[in-house]
Design a protein around this motif. Structure first.
Motif, PDB file in Angstrom:
ATOM      1  N   GLY A  30       0.826  -1.211   0.000  1.00  0.00           N
ATOM      2  CA  GLY A  30       0.000   0.000   0.000  1.00  0.00           C
ATOM      3  C   GLY A  30       0.857   1.256   0.000  1.00  0.00           C
ATOM      4  N   HIS A  31       1.943   1.246   0.780  1.00  0.00           N
ATOM      5  CA  HIS A  31       2.856   2.396   0.777  1.00  0.00           C
ATOM      6  C   HIS A  31       3.420   2.603  -0.618  1.00  0.00           C
ATOM      7  CE1 HIS A  31       3.802   1.559   5.301  1.00  0.00           C
ATOM      8  NE2 HIS A  31       2.567   1.932   5.089  1.00  0.00           N
ATOM      9  N   GLY A  32       3.785   1.496  -1.272  1.00  0.00           N
ATOM     10  CA  GLY A  32       4.284   1.593  -2.642  1.00  0.00           C
ATOM     11  C   GLY A  32       3.261   2.297  -3.518  1.00  0.00           C
ATOM     12  N   LEU A  33       2.018   1.893  -3.343  1.00  0.00           N
ATOM     13  CA  LEU A  33       0.946   2.490  -4.149  1.00  0.00           C
ATOM     14  C   LEU A  33       0.803   3.995  -3.913  1.00  0.00           C
ATOM     15  CD1 LEU A  33      -1.024   1.312  -6.212  1.00  0.00           C
ATOM     16  CD2 LEU A  33      -2.653   0.941  -4.366  1.00  0.00           C
ATOM     17  N   TYR A  34       0.752   4.425  -2.628  1.00  0.00           N
ATOM     18  CA  TYR A  34       0.618   5.885  -2.386  1.00  0.00           C
ATOM     19  C   TYR A  34       1.792   6.629  -2.986  1.00  0.00           C
ATOM     20  CZ  TYR A  34      -1.542   4.342   2.155  1.00  0.00           C
ATOM     21  OH  TYR A  34      -2.219   3.729   3.160  1.00  0.00           O
ATOM     22  N   LEU A  35       2.987   6.040  -2.845  1.00  0.00           N
ATOM     23  CA  LEU A  35       4.182   6.748  -3.286  1.00  0.00           C
ATOM     24  C   LEU A  35       4.239   6.828  -4.813  1.00  0.00           C
ATOM     25  CD1 LEU A  35       6.481   5.322  -0.536  1.00  0.00           C
ATOM     26  CD2 LEU A  35       6.220   7.764  -1.005  1.00  0.00           C
ATOM     27  N   TYR A  36       3.859   5.740  -5.482  1.00  0.00           N
ATOM     28  CA  TYR A  36       3.804   5.816  -6.954  1.00  0.00           C
ATOM     29  C   TYR A  36       2.807   6.899  -7.367  1.00  0.00           C
ATOM     30  CZ  TYR A  36       6.565   1.517  -7.695  1.00  0.00           C
ATOM     31  OH  TYR A  36       7.567   0.584  -7.740  1.00  0.00           O
ATOM     32  N   CYS A  37       1.682   6.958  -6.665  1.00  0.00           N
ATOM     33  CA  CYS A  37       0.685   7.994  -6.992  1.00  0.00           C
ATOM     34  C   CYS A  37       1.268   9.383  -6.795  1.00  0.00           C
ATOM     35  CB  CYS A  37      -0.567   7.839  -6.132  1.00  0.00           C
ATOM     36  SG  CYS A  37      -1.531   6.390  -6.562  1.00  0.00           S
ATOM     37  N   ALA A  38       2.027   9.559  -5.704  1.00  0.00           N
ATOM     38  CA  ALA A  38       2.648  10.875  -5.462  1.00  0.00           C
ATOM     39  C   ALA A  38       3.634  11.191  -6.577  1.00  0.00           C
ATOM     40  CB  ALA A  38       3.347  10.891  -4.103  1.00  0.00           C
ATOM     41  N   ALA A  39       4.419  10.207  -7.001  1.00  0.00           N
ATOM     42  CA  ALA A  39       5.402  10.451  -8.067  1.00  0.00           C
ATOM     43  C   ALA A  39       4.694  10.747  -9.389  1.00  0.00           C
ATOM     44  CB  ALA A  39       6.325   9.246  -8.214  1.00  0.00           C
ATOM     45  N   GLU A  40       3.559  10.098  -9.606  1.00  0.00           N
ATOM     46  CA  GLU A  40       2.830  10.308 -10.867  1.00  0.00           C
ATOM     47  C   GLU A  40       2.355  11.762 -11.030  1.00  0.00           C
ATOM     48  OE1 GLU A  40      -0.034   6.997 -10.875  1.00  0.00           O
ATOM     49  OE2 GLU A  40       1.082   6.151 -12.580  1.00  0.00           O
ATOM     50  N   THR A  41       2.149  12.451  -9.903  1.00  0.00           N
ATOM     51  CA  THR A  41       1.731  13.856 -10.000  1.00  0.00           C
ATOM     52  C   THR A  41       2.848  14.716 -10.585  1.00  0.00           C
ATOM     53  OG1 THR A  41       2.533  14.450  -7.780  1.00  0.00           O
ATOM     54  CG2 THR A  41       0.250  13.659  -7.946  1.00  0.00           C
ATOM     55  N   LEU A  42       4.054  14.150 -10.695  1.00  0.00           N
ATOM     56  CA  LEU A  42       5.184  14.905 -11.236  1.00  0.00           C
ATOM     57  C   LEU A  42       5.407  14.608 -12.714  1.00  0.00           C
ATOM     58  CD1 LEU A  42       7.387  14.258  -8.127  1.00  0.00           C
ATOM     59  CD2 LEU A  42       6.740  16.548  -8.906  1.00  0.00           C
ATOM     60  N   GLY A  43       4.482  13.839 -13.310  1.00  0.00           N
ATOM     61  CA  GLY A  43       4.559  13.625 -14.753  1.00  0.00           C
ATOM     62  C   GLY A  43       5.344  12.401 -15.178  1.00  0.00           C
TER      63      GLY A  43
END
Ligand code: FE2
Ligand code: FE2
Ligand code: FE2
Lengths: 264, 325
Positions: free
Chosen positions: B88-101
Motif C-alpha cells: 500500500g505504501h508503494g501504491l501511495y508513493l507511486y501515486c505521489a510520483a505520478e503527480t510529477l509527470g
C-alpha cells in the motif's frame, strides 16, 4: 452405510462429528490462506498483491476462530496453533481443491472463484446454525467472503473475456480444477449428524445454487464448463489427500516441528 | 530510510522564478502539482519518491520469504498485514510520483532494468525467523527516523503520503520489536536466532541513512528545497541513540565493540558501517541483488498476460457500453 462399514468404523459421537465439521471449515481456510500467501510480492500488478494479501489475511483470521472452536469442543487442552502446526496430513480435513498448487495467476484465481462460490453459500446457511458460536463466525466471515467472491468472479470474467491468451489460460485452469468441485457437495455421516443437530446444512443441498452462481459468471467469462461431473475426493474425509499437501505442511509447520515447545 | 544517494539535478531556470519558488519554500508553503517548479526539483523528487516506492515493493520479498513459515497463526496474520501495508505504501508513493509527470509503468520499467534503485537494505537476506523481528525493529525503525521529518517536506503529495505511511510504520516497528523480544526471552536457540539477526542486520541498517555527510554531495540543494530534512549522519546518530537502549533491554549485543556512551557529546560513539560494502551493494553486488531483481522481473513478465487480459476486457466493456448508448 453397509453393515460391514458400520462395523469397521464405530459411530462418531456428536462431539467428535462436530469437531470434524469444524476442522473441515478451518482447514479449508488455513490451507487456502497459506496458498494465497505464497503470492506475496510476486503478483502481476501491485493492486493484486494487495488484494491477495488481504484475502489470505481474512482466511487466516477465519482459521483462528474455526480451529480455536474446534480445539475448545475437542476439550483436550489444545490450541488453534496446535491443530494447525502439529497435525500430519492424514488429520487434515480440507477439500482437495484448496491444496492444489497456485499454478499461474489464472489457476489461482479460478481456484479462488470455485471455492468462494461454495464458501459464500455455506456461510450463508451457517448464519442460522443452531450453534450460536458457529452462527457468529459465519456472520463475520460471510461479509469477508462476499467480497472475495465479488473480486474473484470479476477477475475470472475479465480474464476469460480478455485476450485470446488470457481466455485460453482461464479455460485450462477451469478444466484442470473442475474435477475438484464435486467434493464440496459430498455428504457423509458427519454431515448427517450436523444436519440433524441443525448445526450445518447437508452439502448436497448447496449444489443447485452453486451451479447457477458459477455458470452465470463463467458464461459471462465466455468459458465452457466441462461436461464430466467426475469428482476427485478424499480431502474432507482425510482418506487421501494429494501429494501437494505434504509439501505445504513441511513448510508451514517447520519452525514448530524443529523447535518443539518454543513460544513465538 | 528508503532513499539513498539521491542525486539532485542542477537547475537552469529563470532566476526570478527560482527566487520566488525558494521564497515559498522558505515560508513553509506546500508546492502542489500544478504549481510552477524548477526542473531540477521535479526530477530529484521523481528519483527520490520513485526509489522510496520501489523500496516498499522490493521490501515485500525478504519479509514474504517468511510468510509461509510463520510459526503461529497470529504471527502469520501480523506479517501478512504488514506486507500488505508495505505494498500500500508503494501504491501511495507511486501515486505521489505520478503527480510529477511520470507513470507507474515507466518507473517500474526503470526499476526492472536497473535505471532506478531501491534501498540497499533489501539486498540482504532474511535467514531465520528473528530476522522478521529485526526487520520491523531496525529497518522500519530507520525508515521512521527519515520519514517523520519528511511529513513536513515541501512537496504536498509527498508530504501527505508520508503522513499516511508513518502511522503504519510505527505499528510495524512495535510489532517487530515484539517478535524479537519474544525470541530474546525464549529458548537458547531462539536467543541465538535473535542475536544472529542483529549481528547481520545492524550495519546494513546503519547504511540505510546513506553515506557519511562528508561524502554526501547532493544534500545541500535537497535540503534547501526541503525534500531532505536532515543530514545522513544526524539521522544515523539519532537511530543509534534510540536503538542501543532497546538492544540492552533485550539482552542482545550490538556487534560493535567500540560502541560507548559519550558523556560530552550526549550521544553514543559507534563504528561506521563498511562503506566499501555499501557501494558494492549499490552497484549490484549485495548478497541478494540478483535474486531480488530476478523475482521482480519474473513477476512482471509472468503477469503480462494478466495485465493485457484485464485491459482488453475493460476496452471491450467500454465499447459494448458505448454501442448500447
Ligand atoms: Fe513501508
Ligand atoms: Fe517506507
Ligand atoms: Fe513498514
Amino acid at each position: 452405510m453397509t453393515a460391514a462399514a458400520a462395523k469397521a468404523q464405530p459411530a462418531l459421537t456428536q462431539q467428535e462429528a462436530f469437531v470434524q465439521f469444524l476442522l473441515r471449515m478451518g482447514d479449508n481456510t488455513l490451507i487456502l490462506g497459506h496458498r494465497v500467501s505464497e503470492w506475496c510480492g510476486h503478483a502481476p500488478v501491485l493492486e493484486e498483491d494487495i488484494a491477495l494479501a488481504n484475502i489470505a489475511l481474512d482466511l487466516i483470521g477465519q482459521t483462528q476462530i474455526w480451529l480455536g472452536l474446534a480445539a475448545d469442543v475437542q476439550g483436550e487442552g489444545k490450541s488453534a496453533d496446535d491443530l494447525a502446526f502439529l497435525r500430519d496430513a492424514w488429520d487434515f480435513r480440507n477439500l482437495l481443491l484448496v491444496e492444489m498448487p497456485n499454478g499461474d495467476f489464472g489457476q489461482t484465481l479460478m481456484r479462488q472463484f470455485l471455492f468462494d462460490a461454495w464458501h459464500g453459500l455455506m456461510l450463508e446457511q451457517l448464519k442460522s446454525s443452531s450453534d450460536e458460536r458457529v452462527a457468529a463466525i459465519a456472520e463475520k466471515a460471510s461479509k469477508e467472503v462476499a467480497y472475495h467472491f465479488e473480486r474473484s468472479a470479476e477477475t475470472v470474467i475479465s480474464l476469460g473475456d480478455g485476450t485470446e491468451e488470457s481466455h485460453n489460460r482461464m479455460q485450462a485452469a477451469l478444466d484442470y480444477l473442475w474435477p475438484y468441485v464435486g467434493e464440496m457437495f459430498l455428504s457423509d455421516e458427519i454431515d448427517a449428524a450436523m444436519e440433524q443437530a441443525g448445526i450445518a446444512p447437508d452439502p448436497t443441498t448447496l449444489r443447485d445454487a452453486y451451479d447457477t452462481r458459477v455458470s452465470d459468471v463463467l458464461a459471462e467469462a465466455t468459458l465452457t464448463i466441462p461436461e464430466s461431473r467426475f469428482a476427485q475426493k478424499g480431502g474432507r474425509t482425510g482418506q487421501m489427500h494429494t501429494e501437494h499437501l505434504g509439501h505445504l505442511l513441511t513448510q508451514m509447520q517447520w519452525l514448530q516441528r524443529a523447535y518443539p515447545g518454543a513460544k513465538w | 530510510m528508503y532513499a539513498q544517494m539521491i542525486k539532485s539535478e542542477a537547475t537552469q531556470d529563470d532566476p526570478e522564478k527560482l527566487a520566488a519558488f525558494q521564497a515559498r519554500i522558505d515560508a513553509g508553503e506546500k508546492i502542489e502539482p500544478k504549481d510552477w517548479m524548477p526542473e531540477g526539483y521535479r526530477k530529484t523528487l521523481i528519483r527520490q519518491i520513485g526509489q522510496h516506492a520501489h523500496s516498499e515493493i522490493v521490501g515485500q520479498l525478504p519479509e514474504g520469504n517468511w510468510i509461509t513459515r510463520a510459526p503461529t497463526l497470529e504471527r502469520k496474520a501480523i506479517l501478512l498485514a504488514k506486507v500488505q501495508d508495505e505494498a500500500g505504501h508503494g501504491l501511495y508513493l507511486y501515486c505521489a510520483a505520478e503527480t510529477l509527470g511520470i507513470s507507474r509503468d515507466e518507473m517500474t520499467e526503470m526499476l526492472l532494468d536497473g535505471r532506478m534503485k531501491y534501498s540497499s537494505i533489501f539486498n540482504y537476506p532474511t535467514l531465520n525467523w528473528a530476522d522478521i523481528g529485526a526487520v520491523g525493529w531496525l529497518v522500519d525503525g530507520a525508515a521512521i527516523m527519515n520519514q517523520v521529518p519528511l511529513q513536513r517536506t515541501s512537496y504536498g503529495p509527498y508530504s501527505r503520503a508520508m503522513i499516511r505511511v508513518c502511522k503504519e510504520e510505527s505499528f510495524h516497528q512495535r510489532q517487530g520489536y515484539d517478535v524479537i523480544r519474544r525470541m530474546a526471552e525464549g529458548t537458547p536457540e531462539q536467543k541465538k536466532m535473535a542475536q544472529d539477526a542483529l549481528n547481520r542486520l545492524w550495519y546494513p541498517s546503519l547504511m540505510m541513512f546513506g553515506p557519511s555527510d562528508k561524502d554526501s554531495v547532493h544534500s545541500a540543494q535537497s535540503m534547501k528545497w526541503k525534500i531532505k530534512m536532515n543530514t545522513n549522519d544526524e539521522l544515523r546518530q539519532k537511530f543509534v541513540d534510540q536503538t542501543v537502549p532497546q538492544a540492552e533491554y533485550l539482552g542482545l549485543t550490538i556487534p560493535d565493540p567500540d560502541l560507548k556512551w559519550n558523556e560530552e557529546r550526549g550521544h553514543y560513539d559507534f563504528t561506521d558501517p563498511d562503506w566499501n560494502e555499501f557501494f558494492d551493494v549499490i552497484k549490484g553486488n549485495g548478497p541478494c541483488n540478483a535474486d531480488r531483481l530476478a523475482a521482480r522481473n519474473k513477476a512482471w513478465k509472468d503477469g503480462q498476460w494478466v495485465r493485457d487480459g484485464m485491459l482488453a476486457h475493460a476496452r471491450k466493456k467500454a465499447a459494448r457500453k458505448h454501442a448500447a448508448e
